[in-house]
Enzyme design. Structure first.
Site, mmCIF file in Angstrom:
data_model
loop_
_atom_site.group_PDB
_atom_site.id
_atom_site.type_symbol
_atom_site.label_atom_id
_atom_site.label_comp_id
_atom_site.label_asym_id
_atom_site.label_seq_id
_atom_site.Cartn_x
_atom_site.Cartn_y
_atom_site.Cartn_z
ATOM 1 N N ARG A 285 -3.608 -10.208 4.679
ATOM 2 C CA ARG A 285 -3.951 -10.239 3.252
ATOM 3 C C ARG A 285 -2.763 -9.680 2.475
ATOM 4 O O ARG A 285 -2.378 -8.531 2.662
ATOM 5 C CB ARG A 285 -5.212 -9.405 3.012
ATOM 6 C CG ARG A 285 -5.791 -9.505 1.608
ATOM 7 C CD ARG A 285 -7.109 -8.742 1.552
ATOM 8 N NE ARG A 285 -7.817 -8.944 0.301
ATOM 9 C CZ ARG A 285 -7.668 -8.186 -0.783
ATOM 10 N NH1 ARG A 285 -6.796 -7.195 -0.757
ATOM 11 N NH2 ARG A 285 -8.371 -8.437 -1.877
ATOM 12 N N LYS B 56 0.832 -1.203 0.000
ATOM 13 C CA LYS B 56 0.000 0.000 0.000
ATOM 14 C C LYS B 56 0.875 1.265 0.000
ATOM 15 O O LYS B 56 2.043 1.243 0.378
ATOM 16 C CB LYS B 56 -0.956 -0.010 1.191
ATOM 17 C CG LYS B 56 -2.032 -1.078 1.015
ATOM 18 C CD LYS B 56 -3.257 -0.850 1.851
ATOM 19 C CE LYS B 56 -4.376 -1.790 1.417
ATOM 20 N NZ LYS B 56 -5.584 -1.688 2.234
#
Length: 247
Positions: free
Chosen positions: A228, A194
């Site tokens: 995840r 991210k």
């Protein structure tokens, strides 16, 4: 991996399972900031293909379906049996979702976000700070989940890193992630590649593996039960090493 050909999906699923993935997440609707809307039938075609590929090449592995539409959940369970429902809107986008999950008795991941992918980046003001804001939201939402008939042990919470949160708020949330475990539900954390990892370093997403692994360890240390990720093999090492370190 955002692949769309059946053979490529099958190959990718076989690869990540061989590398140690225990859940395969299938999604037909991108939740990236600014992503375009996807019609229901288009989403279903993608999910149908993806779950079918998973059942074919790795029938023993749990499948989670990343959707906010109850109809997608119904179709998936009707065709393939039980799956984990991974809902980025925690039921906000579809008023039928909670009743559907309760009826089908499947595990449910409720993620914190605001707005939709097209607007969420501007909805990041929290009167009492992001940590208390997320915690308060979940405290209310899980009451509604259980009131709908969803068993407590079916509920998983995802704080939604990058969803309606500024970079500073993402770091604050990670710093105090352990406070969310006080709610008593397992936490799923998605930090892999991210922007909060690569932008401060002046890098691109493809260069963010070292930071992703560091943050995976931190999430585990703070109490996360599900991670995840994009890079399964190296993260599997982190998980195994963390478990060895803490045994």
């Amino acid at each position: 991996s955002r692949v769309i050909e059946t053979s490529a999906v099958e190959s990718r699923i076989a690869e990540v399972v061989a590398q140690g993935a225990t859940i395969v997440d299938i999604g037909g609707y991108s939740s990236r900031p600014g992503a375009a809307d996807v019609p229901l039938e288009t989403e279903w075609a993608r999910v149908d293909m993806g779950v079918g590929a998973a059942r074919k090449v790795a029938p023993e592995v749990a499948v989670s379906v990343d959707t906010f539409r109850a109809e997608i959940v119904r179709r998936t369970v009707a065709k393939y049996g039980a799956v984990i429902v991974n809902d980025i809107t925690a039921g906000e986008a579809d008023s039928d979702m909670f009743d559907t999950v309760a009826e089908l008795d499947v595990p449910y991941v409720a993620m914190h976000m605001r707005g939709v992918p097209q607007t969420m980046s501007s909805l990041n003001h929290y009167d009492d700070g992001v940590v208390d804001g997320v915690k308060s939201y979940f405290a209310t939402r899980v009451k509604e989940l259980e009131a709908s008939g969803i068993a407590r042990d079916r509920i998983i919470l995802d704080p939604g890193f990058g969803f309606a949160k500024s970079p500073t708020q993402n770091y604050e949330l990670l710093t105090h992630l352990d406070s969310l475990t006080e709610l008593g539900y397992p936490l799923l954390v998605g930090l892999s590649r991210k922007s909060m990892i690569y932008k401060p370093l002046g890098l691109e997403a493809e260069d963010a593996l070292p930071g992703s692994l560091a943050f995976a360890w931190e999430a585990l240390r703070a109490g996360a039960k599900i991670i995840r990720v994009h890079d399964v093999a190296p993260t599997r090492q982190i998980v195994d090493l963390y478990n060895h370190y803490n045994r």
